[in-house]
Write an enzyme that holds these catalytic residues in place. Structure first.
Site, PDB file in Angstrom:
ATOM      1  N   ASN A 224       8.459 -22.547  45.023  1.00 15.43           N
ATOM      2  CA  ASN A 224       7.563 -23.173  44.038  1.00 15.43           C
ATOM      3  C   ASN A 224       6.161 -22.604  44.261  1.00 15.43           C
ATOM      4  OD1 ASN A 224       6.025 -24.769  42.405  1.00 15.43           O
ATOM      5  ND2 ASN A 224       6.300 -26.653  43.593  1.00 15.43           N
TER       6      ASN A 224
ATOM      7  N   LYS B 165       3.560 -23.053  42.434  1.00 10.32           N
ATOM      8  CA  LYS B 165       2.501 -23.930  41.916  1.00 10.32           C
ATOM      9  C   LYS B 165       1.514 -23.118  41.077  1.00 10.32           C
ATOM     10  CE  LYS B 165       3.097 -26.657  46.038  1.00 10.32           C
ATOM     11  NZ  LYS B 165       2.797 -27.956  46.573  1.00 10.32           N
TER      12      LYS B 165
ATOM     13  N   HIS C   8       7.984 -33.300  39.663  1.00  7.49           N
ATOM     14  CA  HIS C   8       7.255 -33.002  40.911  1.00  7.49           C
ATOM     15  C   HIS C   8       6.169 -34.054  41.114  1.00  7.49           C
ATOM     16  CE1 HIS C   8       4.887 -30.976  43.942  1.00  7.49           C
ATOM     17  NE2 HIS C   8       5.920 -30.176  44.153  1.00  7.49           N
TER      18      HIS C   8
ATOM     19  N   GLU D  99       3.264 -33.881  42.169  1.00 11.92           N
ATOM     20  CA  GLU D  99       1.917 -33.510  41.717  1.00 11.92           C
ATOM     21  C   GLU D  99       1.749 -33.831  40.232  1.00 11.92           C
ATOM     22  OE1 GLU D  99       1.881 -29.475  43.180  1.00 11.92           O
ATOM     23  OE2 GLU D  99       1.695 -30.203  45.237  1.00 11.92           O
TER      24      GLU D  99
ATOM     25  N   GLU E 206      11.624 -34.839  48.084  1.00 11.94           N
ATOM     26  CA  GLU E 206      10.328 -34.369  48.580  1.00 11.94           C
ATOM     27  C   GLU E 206       9.432 -35.571  48.870  1.00 11.94           C
ATOM     28  OE1 GLU E 206       9.446 -30.062  47.265  1.00 11.94           O
ATOM     29  OE2 GLU E 206       8.623 -31.382  45.763  1.00 11.94           O
TER      30      GLU E 206
ATOM     31  N   GLY F 180       2.676 -30.130  51.483  1.00  9.80           N
ATOM     32  CA  GLY F 180       1.428 -29.437  51.808  1.00  9.80           C
ATOM     33  C   GLY F 180       0.675 -29.994  53.006  1.00  9.80           C
TER      34      GLY F 180
ATOM     35  N   SER G 183       6.634 -29.035  53.239  1.00  8.89           N
ATOM     36  CA  SER G 183       6.149 -28.334  54.433  1.00  8.89           C
ATOM     37  C   SER G 183       7.229 -27.562  55.197  1.00  8.89           C
ATOM     38  CB  SER G 183       5.453 -29.313  55.387  1.00  8.89           C
ATOM     39  OG  SER G 183       4.278 -29.805  54.788  1.00  8.89           O
TER      40      SER G 183
END
Ligand code: PEP
Length: 241
Positions: free
Chosen positions: A6, A8, A94, A96, A163, A169, A202
């Protein structure tokens, strides 16, 4: 095992050269049973498609509009358009995007439209740190699964990517015992035909030695580390060593 990159909102046309190493690796014996899928930003999907013409690396997008038809939606891209330029997968839900207001209902509409366009879906679920601390992980995941997959009978083209939001991250990963229990919990929510289950958050060349021991895992969704070809290749190599 699936290794899904991914990217991003990173990358430009200069990034294409960094893929040479991965293409070479994908043609070697070392790839073993690994399957690579790159999810670059929309702007790079066509270039990646051309770059991967002679290898088995597949391509996905990072989101799509909920409508499977064309329409007056300025600034959006739907699943048919993605399929048309060579994508075979799309990441949906996701964290985010959930953080910016994407609801379970909208996610459900997006998944339906993606499946209709013959895309495979990488459906992301995961709890926040607060939810984890309050012991709500399982109830949150269950709600996300039920609502996200509401009225979707054919789930074989949906991969579930677990996730934990607090892991993305941050360099933090769940304790192996907890992760194994959560993966088992997710798998058990499905009948005989289990979807593929991925872990994301991560993942890096150091922690992969532990993460690869998790039972019933079908692969990894990799953000930061996937933008560095050497690290991405290392993760795949170590999974099989
Ligand atoms: C992600 O954003 O899907 C992800 C897994 O990111 P990272 O690997 O950087 O935590």
């Amino acid at each position: 095992m699936y290794f899904i990159a991914n990217w991003k909102m990173y990358g430009n046309t200069n990034s294409l050269n960094t893929l040479n190493k991965v293409i070479k690796f994908s043609k070697s014996k070392e790839i073993n049973k690994g399957r690579i899928i790159y999810c670059p930003p929309f702007t790079l999907i066509s270039s990646f498609f051309r770059k991967f013409q002679n290898c088995l690396i597949d391509i996905g997008a990072q989101n799509c509009h909920e409508s499977d038809d064309y329409g007056p939606h300025t600034g959006f891209i739907n699943s048919r358009m993605l399929k048309n330029i060579g994508a075979n997968y799309v990441i949906i839900g996701h964290s985010e995007n959930r953080e910016k207001g994407e609801t379970n209902k909208l996610i459900n509409q997006k998944i339906k439209s993606a499946l209709k366009a013959n895309l495979k879906v990488i459906f992301c679920i995961g709890e926040t740190l607060k939810e984890k601390k309050n012991g709500k992980t399982k109830s949150v995941l269950l709600r996300q699964i039920k609502k996200g997959l509401n009225k979707i009978s054919k789930k074989k083209n949906c991969f579930i990517a677990y996730e934990p939001v607090w892991s993305i991250g941050t360099g933090k990963v769940p304790k192996l015992k907890d992760l194994e229990e959560t993966i088992k919990f997710i798998k058990n929510k499905f009948g005989k035909k289990k979807p593929k289950i991925l872990y994301g958050g991560s993942v890096n060349p150091k922690n992969i030695n532990d993460l690869k021991t998790i039972k019933d895992l079908d692969g990894f969704l990799i953000g930061g580390a996937s933008q560095n070809s050497k690290k991405f290749i290392d993760i795949i190599k170590k999974t099989y060593n």
